[in-house]
Design an enzyme around this catalytic site. Structure first.
Site: not given
Ligand code: BES
Ligand code: ZN
Ligand code: ZN
Length: 512
Positions: A286, A360
């Protein structure tokens, strides 16, 4: 591994506020209780007399007219009932939702916290507004009071917070016929506080093991059955997907299963929660700004594991299995990679195309385990799953994706209406499912079409692992913390989902 102690305020209930001898009394009034600078409703006139006619004085000065969230504080001349009076406006009669009642409660809580629990140790609340006179709404207000006074215990022992903890304020709701509703409000508040303490705890303290040990302690104390599967056991059982996600962390994955079996029941519910105690994204790292707040990625687990305690204490006649799928998404030599193909507990395979779509993957094993082991009538799953959810609904409501049952979406909506924990039903077209179909494996862990319907495709991925059981995926990415929905604290954790789960359980228990 106990949670920090937190008892800033305790809620009590009395049928009348006469002879309260309080430090502060709070009066909740509607705009309609006033006309032309005077108190016009008999109900408010009576309360006004109790507090030495200060309400009509404030009204004549136009300092208080019952407008929504209008606040006016003054000293009480009578000094018999209370030293101070705080008038709070409940606005027009048109909006009478549980969320509004809770918002007033949060406001009361914040006032009490601001004045200092040591200084204002005895508070009474009364009111002429239906937000107060309606028993269920008043109970919701009481929940709000606890939410409003919450703060994460200071890690600095010389801090004032410690003093507050030693002298919790008592807030008494003076309500004629409401003991049951308030008993429930207290139980819900305990559960919400416990959930929030887990959410707000820093990730170097709140590790998968910490959550597991803390839950075992609490569940055992409540007489519930609890099982904790550590890394060795999970590997042996075939939780390969969950183990892969946690592979890069020194804090090993844990699966926590709490079971509440009432004496009489016909239905079984499984609540499954995403429990990433920290989500760095893994090798699909991230950006720095997006990583802040990712300690809240375990909120789904905090909700499921905390709400089962409230359901048990309320003795609802429904069997409940609460599961927390806990892991930490980090980077090291053992971390999973982009390109890995994982064989899940169900036998289905996943190609990892982004290690940040880890929720997921963890849930794939946990959902399958719940479906196969307990054959639940309904499955509800909470996860901070997708950033796309925050884009769609902001911080106002959770998105709900219903599968395999005609009524499960309506059931969640009904629970939402009753509790004021906002949800919005979202679509489940098969075409979204086509977008996560794999080429080398059964499924890809991100959608094939970049930038399209990220929350709906994630939901389709999850539904592959519930063995056809009635299933609602609830994406709480926007509401787990810094909530902007009505009646929620605006800072830190929200405790969102506890009331929703308890109400879902109540509705299912009522089904024949
Ligand atoms: N934990 C995050 C989602 C999230 C983002 C929660 C912002 C709360 C606030 C999740 O694990 C994630 O990073 N999802 C990715 C998925 C993508 C790579 C398909 C996302 O949403 O960017
Ligand atoms: Zn994530
Ligand atoms: Zn995540």
């Amino acid at each position: 591994m106990s949670l920090p102690k937190l008892k800033l305020v305790s809620l009590e209930f009395a049928s009348t506020w006469n002879d309260a001898q309080a430090d502060l009394c709070v009066v909740i009034a509607d705009e309609g209780d006033f006309s032309e600078g005077r108190v016009s409703s008999p109900a408010l006139a009576k309360l006004d007399a109790d507090v030495g006619l200060v309400i009509s004085e404030l009204a004549s000065l136009k300092d208080f007219e019952g407008k929504w969230l209008q606040a006016a504080a003054t000293l009480s001349p009578s000094k018999t009932l209370a030293k101070r009076v705080l008038c709070l406006g409940a606005g027009k009669k048109t909006d009478r939702s549980p969320a509004r009642a809770r918002q007033i409660g949060v406001r009361i809580g914040e006032e009490v916290a601001k004045m200092g629990a040591g200084k204002v140790s005895k508070v009474v609340v009364n009111g002429s507004s239906r937000l107060f006179t309606d028993v269920d709404l008043a109970a919701q207000m009481a929940v709000g009071v606890r939410m409003g006074t919450y703060k994460y215990p200071s890690l600095n022992p010389s801090d004032d917070a410690k003093k507050d903890l030693e002298t919790p304020a008592v807030v008494t709701f003076a309500h004629a016929s409401a003991s049951d509703a308030f008993r429930k409000a207290n139980i819900l508040s305990e559960s919400i506080d416990a959930c929030r303490l887990l959410q707000d705890g820093p990730p170097n303290i709140v590790t998968p093991k910490y959550v597991a040990e803390n839950m075992s302690e609490r569940a055992k104390a409540a007489g519930l059955k609890v099982e904790v599967f550590g890394a060795q056991k999970l590997r042996q059982m075939g939780f390969n997907a969950m183990m892969a996600v946690g592979g890069g962390s020194a804090n090993e994955p844990q699966l926590v299963v709490v079971e509440y079996v009432p004496e009489k029941y016909t239905k079984t519910i499984a609540f499954v929660g995403k429990g990433l105690t920290m989500d760095t994204g893994g090798y699909s790292l991230k950006p720095a700004a997006s990583m802040v707040g990712m300690k809240y990625d375990m909120s789904g687990s905090a909700i499921t594991l905390s709400s089962v305690l409230a359901i048990a204490e309320l003795k609802l006649p429904v069997r409940v299995i609460a599961i927390g799928a806990l892991a930490e998404n980090m980077i090291d030599a053992h971390a999973y990679r982009v390109g890995d193909i994982l064989k899940t507990l169900s036998g289905k395979t996943i190609e990892v195309l982004n290690t940040d779509a880890e929720g997921r993957i963890v849930l794939a094993d946990a959902l399958h385990y719940a479906a196969k082991t307990y054959a639940p009538d309904y499955m509800f799953e909470y996860s901070t799953l997708t950033g796309a959810m925050v884009i769609s609904l902001g911080h106002v409501a959770a998105g709900v994706f219903p599968f395999h049952h005609d009524g499960i979406g309506a059931l969640v909506q009904k629970a939402s209406d009753a509790t004021g924990e906002g949800v919005w039903l979202l679509p489940t077209f098969e075409e979204y499912g086509d977008d996560v179909k794999g080429t080398l494996a059964d499924l890809n862990n991100i959608q094939n079409t970049a930038g399209s319907a990220g929350s709906a495709t994630a939901a389709q991925f999850l539904k592959e692992f519930v063995d056809g059981k009635p299933f609602a995926h609830i994406d709480i990415a926007g509401v787990a913390d810094a909530n902007q929905a009505i009646g929620y604290p605006r800072k830190m954790s929200s405790g969102y989902g506890i009331q929703l789960s308890v109400e879902i359980a109540r509705l299912v228990a009522d089904e024949k």
